[in-house]
Design a protein around this motif. Structure first.
Motif, PDB file in Angstrom:
ATOM      1  N   THR A  89       0.946  -0.795   0.218  1.00 24.41           N
ATOM      2  CA  THR A  89       0.471   0.311   0.053  1.00 24.41           C
ATOM      3  C   THR A  89       1.063   1.549  -0.032  1.00 24.41           C
ATOM      4  O   THR A  89       0.352   1.772  -0.094  1.00 24.41           O
ATOM      5  CB  THR A  89      -1.345  -0.385   1.067  1.00 24.41           C
ATOM      6  OG1 THR A  89      -0.538  -0.021   2.308  1.00 24.41           O
ATOM      7  CG2 THR A  89      -1.727  -1.440   0.979  1.00 24.41           C
ATOM      8  N   GLY A 117      -6.509  10.252  -9.455  1.00 25.28           N
ATOM      9  CA  GLY A 117      -6.445   8.885  -8.827  1.00 25.28           C
ATOM     10  C   GLY A 117      -6.724   8.553  -7.520  1.00 25.28           C
ATOM     11  O   GLY A 117      -7.237   9.134  -7.083  1.00 25.28           O
ATOM     12  N   PRO A 118      -6.815   7.325  -7.647  1.00 22.69           N
ATOM     13  CA  PRO A 118      -7.190   7.261  -5.740  1.00 22.69           C
ATOM     14  C   PRO A 118      -6.164   8.300  -4.731  1.00 22.69           C
ATOM     15  O   PRO A 118      -5.624   8.141  -3.401  1.00 22.69           O
ATOM     16  CB  PRO A 118      -7.033   5.723  -5.392  1.00 22.69           C
ATOM     17  CG  PRO A 118      -5.582   5.309  -6.866  1.00 22.69           C
ATOM     18  CD  PRO A 118      -6.489   6.069  -8.275  1.00 22.69           C
ATOM     19  N   SER A 120      -4.594  10.944  -4.992  1.00 15.35           N
ATOM     20  CA  SER A 120      -5.048  12.181  -5.541  1.00 15.35           C
ATOM     21  C   SER A 120      -5.142  13.384  -4.491  1.00 15.35           C
ATOM     22  O   SER A 120      -5.660  12.970  -3.211  1.00 15.35           O
ATOM     23  CB  SER A 120      -6.020  12.463  -6.021  1.00 15.35           C
ATOM     24  OG  SER A 120      -6.950  14.012  -6.694  1.00 15.35           O
ATOM     25  N   ASN A 137      -2.127   4.095  -0.299  1.00 17.49           N
ATOM     26  CA  ASN A 137      -3.308   4.163  -0.698  1.00 17.49           C
ATOM     27  C   ASN A 137      -3.526   2.748  -0.757  1.00 17.49           C
ATOM     28  O   ASN A 137      -2.749   1.572  -0.708  1.00 17.49           O
ATOM     29  CB  ASN A 137      -3.083   4.540  -1.806  1.00 17.49           C
ATOM     30  CG  ASN A 137      -4.118   3.917  -2.847  1.00 17.49           C
ATOM     31  OD1 ASN A 137      -5.533   4.770  -2.019  1.00 17.49           O
ATOM     32  ND2 ASN A 137      -4.622   3.174  -3.758  1.00 17.49           N
ATOM     33  N   THR A 139      -6.953   1.380  -2.281  1.00 11.81           N
ATOM     34  CA  THR A 139      -8.232   1.273  -2.959  1.00 11.81           C
ATOM     35  C   THR A 139      -7.653   1.019  -4.394  1.00 11.81           C
ATOM     36  O   THR A 139      -6.594   2.118  -5.006  1.00 11.81           O
ATOM     37  CB  THR A 139      -8.633   2.977  -2.955  1.00 11.81           C
ATOM     38  OG1 THR A 139      -9.197   3.091  -1.816  1.00 11.81           O
ATOM     39  CG2 THR A 139     -10.351   2.983  -4.456  1.00 11.81           C
ATOM     40  N   GLY A 141      -6.746   1.595  -8.989  1.00 14.76           N
ATOM     41  CA  GLY A 141      -7.146   2.513  -9.474  1.00 14.76           C
ATOM     42  C   GLY A 141      -5.284   3.213 -10.423  1.00 14.76           C
ATOM     43  O   GLY A 141      -4.539   2.522  -9.859  1.00 14.76           O
ATOM     44  N   ASP A 143      -2.498   6.847 -10.618  1.00 15.75           N
ATOM     45  CA  ASP A 143      -2.628   7.863 -10.440  1.00 15.75           C
ATOM     46  C   ASP A 143      -1.919   8.159 -11.340  1.00 15.75           C
ATOM     47  O   ASP A 143      -1.254   7.471 -12.134  1.00 15.75           O
ATOM     48  CB  ASP A 143      -1.843   7.673  -9.038  1.00 15.75           C
ATOM     49  CG  ASP A 143      -2.443   7.357  -7.234  1.00 15.75           C
ATOM     50  OD1 ASP A 143      -3.953   7.452  -7.512  1.00 15.75           O
ATOM     51  OD2 ASP A 143      -1.592   6.255  -6.725  1.00 15.75           O
ATOM     52  N   TRP A 186      -2.524   0.545  -8.732  1.00 12.91           N
ATOM     53  CA  TRP A 186      -3.157  -0.128  -7.476  1.00 12.91           C
ATOM     54  C   TRP A 186      -3.749  -1.019  -8.050  1.00 12.91           C
ATOM     55  O   TRP A 186      -4.435  -0.777  -8.421  1.00 12.91           O
ATOM     56  CB  TRP A 186      -3.574   0.817  -6.858  1.00 12.91           C
ATOM     57  CG  TRP A 186      -2.405   2.045  -6.381  1.00 12.91           C
ATOM     58  CD1 TRP A 186      -2.883   2.883  -7.204  1.00 12.91           C
ATOM     59  CD2 TRP A 186      -1.674   2.313  -5.656  1.00 12.91           C
ATOM     60  NE1 TRP A 186      -1.513   3.849  -6.211  1.00 12.91           N
ATOM     61  CE2 TRP A 186      -0.905   3.490  -5.507  1.00 12.91           C
ATOM     62  CE3 TRP A 186      -1.471   1.488  -4.468  1.00 12.91           C
ATOM     63  CZ2 TRP A 186      -0.159   3.859  -4.553  1.00 12.91           C
ATOM     64  CZ3 TRP A 186      -0.467   1.681  -3.305  1.00 12.91           C
ATOM     65  CH2 TRP A 186       0.233   2.733  -3.841  1.00 12.91           C
TER      66      TRP A 186
END
Length: 385
Positions: A89, A117-118, A120, A137, A139, A141, A143, A186
Motif C-alpha cells: 500500500t 487517481g485514488p 489524489s 493507498n 484503493t 485505481g 494515479d 494499484w
C-alpha cells in the motif's frame, strides 16, 4: 551575444551612432548575432553591414558574458509502477531536475503532486535537484503524478539545432515551466486470471487443483492437501503417523515412523537390532535370535524339538545327536528322562519302558519280555533301550 542583447538596440544604444530607422538598427543587431550563432558576416547593405561590424567589435572587446542555466526536463523514477493490494500500500516517486546535458540541476524549486487517481491530493515540494513523494493507498485505481518547476529564461539564451539557423531569445527575461509525469497502478490480484500478481506463486488460469499450480495460485507441494505426482497421499497436515506421512507417502514398515500395528520402526533392514523387519519388538518365539538371553528361536513354543519354549537349546530324544551340546545323547540326557523299570515276576516277565521328555509329549508303552536267563534285581534295575 549576451553583451549585444544588453547593450545594443532595442536597449539604450551605446554602440556606434544610432541609425535613423529602427528596422536598420534591428537588422544590424541580428547580423551581429548571426556572426556568433552561424559564423555569418553581413557586409551588405552597407548601412546594415557597417553597424553590425561595430557591434561585433564591441562584443569581442567586452569578452564572454555569464549566462544562466535553464532547466530542460525531469527524470521521474519510477516513471510507472504497479502495487498489488492489499499487501503493498505504499509508493515512493522521485523527481530529479535536469539541465540540457542531463545533469542534475540545483537552484530551483520542485513541486511533486498526485494530480488524479485514488492517491489524489498527496503532494510535496522543496529545492532541486530532487524531491521524493511517499504516500499510501488501499484503493484500486491509477494515479497520475506530476512534477513542476518554474524558471526565468534570461535574455541571450541561445537555441541551436543541428543543421538549422540559430536564434537567440532577445528582450526581457520570460518565465518558463518544466514538467514531468509518472503513473502508478494499484491492483487487486485475481487468482485464476493467468497473470502472476502480488503474493501469487503461480497462476495457470484454470481450476485444476492437481496440476503444478493450485487454485490458490500456489506451487504444488507435499502438505497442500492435493495428491499430485509422485505423491501417494496428501492429507494436508504435519502428523506423521496418521496414515499419510509428512513426505506424502503411504505408511510402511521400515519407513522410520511407528504406525498403527507397529511396535517399533527403526527404518532399516537389520533384524537383530532391537526392532525386527516386521516392525515388532524382539521376543522369544519370533523366529529370530535377537536377545542376549536366547540360545535359539525356532518360532514356536514346542518342547522336544531342539529349542525350548524359553528359547534355550534342548535335546531331541530320538535323533542320536547331542542337540544341546552337553555331551549327552538322547536318553543319556536328563532332558529326555528315559527310564526302563523291571518288576520281579515269573516267566514270562512283563516290563514297562517310559520316555519322559520335559513337556508336553509323554510316551508310554508296555512290552512283555521273556529273559533268556534269570534277572538278578540286586544288580539289574535298568537297561538302555
Amino acid at each position: 551575444m549576451l553583451f549585444i542583447l544588453n547593450n545594443a538596440f532595442p536597449q539604450p544604444n551605446t554602440i556606434g551612432a544610432p541609425l535613423p530607422a529602427a528596422a536598420d538598427e534591428a537588422a544590424a543587431v541580428q547580423c551581429a548575432i548571426w556572426n556568433y550563432t552561424d559564423k555569418m558576416v553581413c557586409d551588405t547593405p552597407s548601412n546594415v553591414g557597417a553597424p553590425a561590424a561595430e557591434i561585433v567589435a564591441a562584443a569581442d572587446a567586452a569578452g564572454p558574458q555569464s549566462l544562466g542555466v535553464v532547466p530542460q526536463s525531469f527524470d521521474m523514477s519510477p516513471s510507472s509502477a504497479t502495487n498489488f493490494l492489499p499487501g503493498d500500500t505504499s509508493h515512493t516517486v522521485t523527481a530529479t531536475l535536469l539541465d540540457g546535458n542531463g545533469a542534475a540541476l540545483a537552484g530551483f524549486s520542485i513541486t511533486l503532486q498526485v494530480m488524479s487517481g485514488p492517491g489524489s491530493g498527496n503532494t510535496t515540494s522543496g529545492p532541486s535537484p530532487a524531491q521524493a513523494l511517499t504516500y499510501s493507498n488501499a484503493t484500486a485505481g491509477n494515479d497520475t503524478i506530476k512534477a513542476t518547476t518554474t524558471c526565468s529564461v534570461p535574455t541571450g539564451q541561445k537555441f541551436k539545432a543541428a543543421g538549422k539557423q540559430g536564434i537567440v531569445l532577445a528582450g526581457a527575461p520570460t518565465t518558463g515551466t518544466v514538467t514531468g509525469s509518472a503513473t502508478k497502478s494499484w491492483v487487486t490480484p485475481q487468482c485464476g486470471n493467468g497473470v502472476v500478481e502480488g503474493g501469487e506463486q503461480c497462476d495457470d488460469g484454470n481450476q485444476n487443483n492437481n496440476d503444478a499450480c493450485t487454485n490458490a495460485c500456489l506451487n504444488k507441494r507435499c502438505g497442500d492437501g492435493y495428491v499430485q505426482s509422485p505423491e501417494r497421499c496428501d492429507d494436508g497436515n504435519t502428523v506423521n503417523n496418521d496414515g499419510c506421512t509428512n513426505a506424502c507417502t503411504s505408511p510402511a514398515c521400515g519407513d522410520g515412523i511407528v504406525q498403527t500395528g507397529e511396535q517399533c520402526d527403526d527404518g532399516n533392514q537389520v533384524d537383530t537390532d532391537g526392532c525386527s523387519n516386521a516392525c515388532q519388538l524382539p521376543h522369544c518365539g519370533d523366529g529370530v535370535i535377537n536377545q542376549l538371553s536366547e540360545q535359539c528361536d525356532d518360532g514356536n513354543n514346542l518342547a522336544g524339538d531342539g529349542c525350548s519354549p524359553s528359547c534355550q537349546l534342548s535335546e531331541i530324544c530320538t535323533d542320536q545327536q547331542d542337540n544341546d551340546n552337553d555331551g549327552r545323547v538322547d536318553c543319556d540326557d536328563t532332558d529326555c528322562g528315559c527310564l526302563i523299570t523291571v518288576s520281579a515276576c515269573g516267566h514270562p516277565c512283563p516290563a514297562r519302558i517310559s520316555f519322559k521328555p520335559g513337556a508336553p509329549d509323554r510316551l508310554q508303552f508296555q512290552v512283555n519280555v521273556t529273559p533268556r536267563q534269570a534277572i538278578d534285581r540286586s544288580t539289574s534295575t535298568s537297561a538302555s533301550p
